[in-house]
Enzyme design. Structure first.
Site, PDB file in Angstrom:
ATOM      1  N   LYS A  37      -6.136   5.273  -0.469  1.00 56.82           N
ATOM      2  CA  LYS A  37      -4.899   4.519  -0.272  1.00 56.82           C
ATOM      3  C   LYS A  37      -5.259   3.160   0.297  1.00 56.82           C
ATOM      4  O   LYS A  37      -6.299   3.002   0.935  1.00 56.82           O
ATOM      5  CB  LYS A  37      -3.987   5.246   0.729  1.00 56.82           C
ATOM      6  CG  LYS A  37      -2.537   4.823   0.666  1.00 56.82           C
ATOM      7  CD  LYS A  37      -1.776   5.562  -0.417  1.00 56.82           C
ATOM      8  CE  LYS A  37      -0.322   5.139  -0.476  1.00 56.82           C
ATOM      9  NZ  LYS A  37       0.452   6.011  -1.375  1.00 56.82           N
TER      10      LYS A  37
HETATM   11  P1  NAD Z   1      10.253   1.147  -2.928  1.00 54.75           P
HETATM   12  O1  NAD Z   1       9.710  -0.029  -2.202  1.00 54.75           O
HETATM   13  O2  NAD Z   1      10.563   1.024  -4.367  1.00 54.75           O
HETATM   14  O3  NAD Z   1      11.584   1.684  -2.189  1.00 54.75           O
HETATM   15  C1  NAD Z   1      11.608   2.001  -0.825  1.00 54.75           C
HETATM   16  C2  NAD Z   1      13.056   2.294  -0.447  1.00 54.75           C
HETATM   17  O4  NAD Z   1      13.087   2.760   0.914  1.00 54.75           O
HETATM   18  C3  NAD Z   1      13.972   1.080  -0.490  1.00 54.75           C
HETATM   19  O5  NAD Z   1      15.239   1.462  -0.978  1.00 54.75           O
HETATM   20  C4  NAD Z   1      14.082   0.670   0.979  1.00 54.75           C
HETATM   21  O6  NAD Z   1      15.291  -0.019   1.258  1.00 54.75           O
HETATM   22  C5  NAD Z   1      14.067   2.027   1.639  1.00 54.75           C
HETATM   23  N1  NAD Z   1      13.703   1.977   3.053  1.00 54.75           N
HETATM   24  C6  NAD Z   1      12.676   1.309   3.626  1.00 54.75           C
HETATM   25  N2  NAD Z   1      12.682   1.487   4.958  1.00 54.75           N
HETATM   26  C7  NAD Z   1      13.739   2.300   5.230  1.00 54.75           C
HETATM   27  C8  NAD Z   1      14.290   2.838   6.416  1.00 54.75           C
HETATM   28  N3  NAD Z   1      13.727   2.585   7.610  1.00 54.75           N
HETATM   29  N4  NAD Z   1      15.376   3.632   6.324  1.00 54.75           N
HETATM   30  C9  NAD Z   1      15.965   3.890   5.135  1.00 54.75           C
HETATM   31  N5  NAD Z   1      15.474   3.405   3.957  1.00 54.75           N
HETATM   32  C10 NAD Z   1      14.380   2.615   4.012  1.00 54.75           C
HETATM   33  O7  NAD Z   1       9.190   2.328  -2.640  1.00 54.75           O
HETATM   34  P2  NAD Z   1       8.919   3.624  -3.518  1.00 54.75           P
HETATM   35  O8  NAD Z   1       7.826   3.323  -4.481  1.00 54.75           O
HETATM   36  O9  NAD Z   1      10.218   4.180  -4.002  1.00 54.75           O
HETATM   37  O10 NAD Z   1       8.292   4.589  -2.411  1.00 54.75           O
HETATM   38  C11 NAD Z   1       9.109   5.348  -1.517  1.00 54.75           C
HETATM   39  C12 NAD Z   1       8.273   6.474  -0.925  1.00 54.75           C
HETATM   40  O11 NAD Z   1       7.771   7.265  -1.991  1.00 54.75           O
HETATM   41  C13 NAD Z   1       7.065   6.059  -0.102  1.00 54.75           C
HETATM   42  O12 NAD Z   1       6.869   6.997   0.931  1.00 54.75           O
HETATM   43  C14 NAD Z   1       5.928   6.164  -1.098  1.00 54.75           C
HETATM   44  O13 NAD Z   1       4.669   6.360  -0.478  1.00 54.75           O
HETATM   45  C15 NAD Z   1       6.361   7.380  -1.873  1.00 54.75           C
HETATM   46  N6  NAD Z   1       5.753   7.494  -3.198  1.00 54.75           N
HETATM   47  C16 NAD Z   1       5.915   6.532  -4.138  1.00 54.75           C
HETATM   48  C17 NAD Z   1       5.354   6.708  -5.397  1.00 54.75           C
HETATM   49  C18 NAD Z   1       5.556   5.724  -6.516  1.00 54.75           C
HETATM   50  O14 NAD Z   1       5.110   6.014  -7.631  1.00 54.75           O
HETATM   51  N7  NAD Z   1       6.214   4.612  -6.302  1.00 54.75           N
HETATM   52  C19 NAD Z   1       4.583   7.851  -5.663  1.00 54.75           C
HETATM   53  C20 NAD Z   1       4.455   8.823  -4.683  1.00 54.75           C
HETATM   54  C21 NAD Z   1       5.053   8.623  -3.449  1.00 54.75           C
END
Ligand code: NAD
Length: 427
Positions: free
Chosen positions: A117
């Site tokens: 990561k």
């Molecule tokens: P993103 O940046 O597209 O979206 C993040 C979302 O979380 C946004 O809507 C933001 O407003 C919200 N957010 C941020 N801080 C917050 C808070 N304190 N309270 C409430 N909402 C909050 O990110 P993503 O790619 O959707 O990733 C989200 C999670 O999923 C992360 O933990 C990431 O590690 C995990 N993840 C993502 C992927 C991927 O393919 N994108 C894969 C596996 C895991």
């Protein structure tokens, strides 16, 4: 711990950050690892940590420095794989934990990768597009000594996207003197990206949600869903559940929480967020405080934002029967116990959000073979892998009478440590 194991200073944490949460999860699985527990220490320390200074020239001519990381937790089963996060709260402890969860996740769904990561401690919203590009390129150059199509393959995470991956791929390619599409995944389609990758994580959340609903005797149609985080993961999962007839009653992002008893109009909410950057200001039936969100009457709760959101402070109030961990590490061990005692089925992150890395794997395979699959093929293969992983881990949970999380860790850690054992120690 035996005297053979001197704890490196960066692992000697007195506070329970995300890395502490991960270590506790490993302690919980160790009694189930049989003779492989001999090797468990290998899971408790990252193989390699790189901390880099990322200086850039700002648009106003000043120079800014950012701290970047790439952690390769374990490479026993294959090259490192894991996203890159740009966020003001990124810390080494967080990146270490996220890299370790990638080791577990890749083994849980049996894709041939280790765990890695990366991240930069920066609020990307404070940078212009030019500054963001310069920062991404310098970071890529700095970590270029340890990444590569056969070494470690980054992907998007919070606040990074297809454009970030295109800059990373181009920078790496310029440095090695040849186009290397396989160095990152989550790329634009025009650069060897895969169909279905953008929505793969959310789709995987949806697929395991359907499996979990079957186990709980629940219909998706008409069920009530609450989603925290409405980005790539939460937004896609919400859309797929809504398309299947579920009511997405509450959505929270970093600015606001919107609620509708009869179900929010998810396509309209997605369009609102696209235009305004947040759910704030959406014409919903009600606006809740961030604390009220956790007590919402729902059947399925999807944390899809950041770590440690579900904790001892709010776990008692949660009314969902199923929790699908779209985010990485959203539930603390104390909250895990509280929810387990309440009979809540938690589908842990290492399975629930593994759809992203699964289609990243498909993308990498397609790049190597220069032969691209249809979206239907990709979604079918993704669905099959997610269902198989869910059900094989379900059986292990029943066999050992453990939580679903511990069962996922049993399956994954066994695979990693078997590889560790058979490879042997070098030299
Ligand atoms: P993103 O940046 O597209 O979206 C993040 C979302 O979380 C946004 O809507 C933001 O407003 C919200 N957010 C941020 N801080 C917050 C808070 N304190 N309270 C409430 N909402 C909050 O990110 P993503 O790619 O959707 O990733 C989200 C999670 O999923 C992360 O933990 C990431 O590690 C995990 N993840 C993502 C992927 C991927 O393919 N994108 C894969 C596996 C895991």
């Amino acid at each position: 711990m035996s005297s053979n194991h001197v704890i490196p200073s960066y692992l000697d944490h007195s506070h329970l950050g995300p890395w502490g949460v991960y270590l506790e999860q490993i302690d919980r699985v160790t009694p189930y690892l049989g003779h492989l527990s001999r090797w468990v220490e290998t899971l408790k320390r990252p193989k390699r940590i790189l901390i880099v200074d990322v200086p850039i020239e700002r648009d106003d001519g000043t120079v800014a420095h950012f701290e970047g990381y790439r952690v390769q937790h374990n490479l026993s089963r294959g090259p490192g794989k894991g996203g890159v996060r740009f966020h003001q709260d990124v810390t080494l402890s967080e990146v270490m934990a996220l890299s370790a969860w990638m080791t577990v996740k890749n083994a849980a769904v049996n894709v041939p990768y280790g765990g890695a990561k990366g991240g930069i401690r920066v609020d990307p919203k404070t940078l212009s597009k030019g500054e963001l590009q310069r920062m991404t390129r310098r970071y890529t150059s700095e970590i270029g000594i340890i990444i590569g199509p056969n070494k470690d393959i980054p992907a998007p995470d919070v606040n990074t996207n297809e454009q970030t991956m295109a800059w990373m791929m181009d920078t790496y390619s310029m440095n090695v003197g040849g186009t290397a599409t396989g160095v990152v995944t989550g790329k634009p389609i025009s650069l060897g990206g895969s169909l279905g990758r953008r929505e793969a994580t959310g789709r995987g959340v949806y697929v395991v949600g359907c499996e979990a609903a079957i186990k709980r005797g629940m219909e998706i149609k008409g069920s009530r869903i609450a989603v925290q985080g409405f980005g790539n993961v939460g937004g896609t999962a919400a859309r797929l559940f809504a398309e299947a007839g579920a009511k997405v009653v509450a959505v929270q992002d970093h600015v606001a929480t919107v609620y509708s008893e009869g179900g929010l109009d998810v396509p309209a909410l997605l369009a609102h967020v696209e235009a305004n950057g947040s759910v704030a200001g959406f014409a919903a039936e009600a606006v809740l405080t961030s604390e009220q969100f956790w007590g919402v009457n729902c059947d399925i709760l999807i944390p899809a934002a950041l770590e440690q959101q579900i904790n001892a402070g709010n776990a008692h109030r949660i009314r969902a029967k199923i929790i699908l961990e779209g985010a990485n590490g959203p539930t603390t061990p104390e909250a895990d116990d509280i929810l387990h005692d309440k009979g809540v089925l938690i589908v842990p992150d290492v399975i629930a959000n593994a759809g992203g890395v699964t289609v990243s794997y498909f993308e990498w395979v397609q790049d190597f073979s220069s032969f691209f699959w249809s979206e239907d093929e990709i979604n079918q293969r993704l669905t099959r892998i997610m269902r198989e992983a869910f059900n094989s881990i379900w059986h292990v949970a029943e066999e050992h009478k453990t939580s679903f999380r511990t069962a996922a860790f049993i399956v994954a850690c066994t695979r990693v440590l078997q590889a560790r054992e058979v490879r042997g120690l070098y030299p």
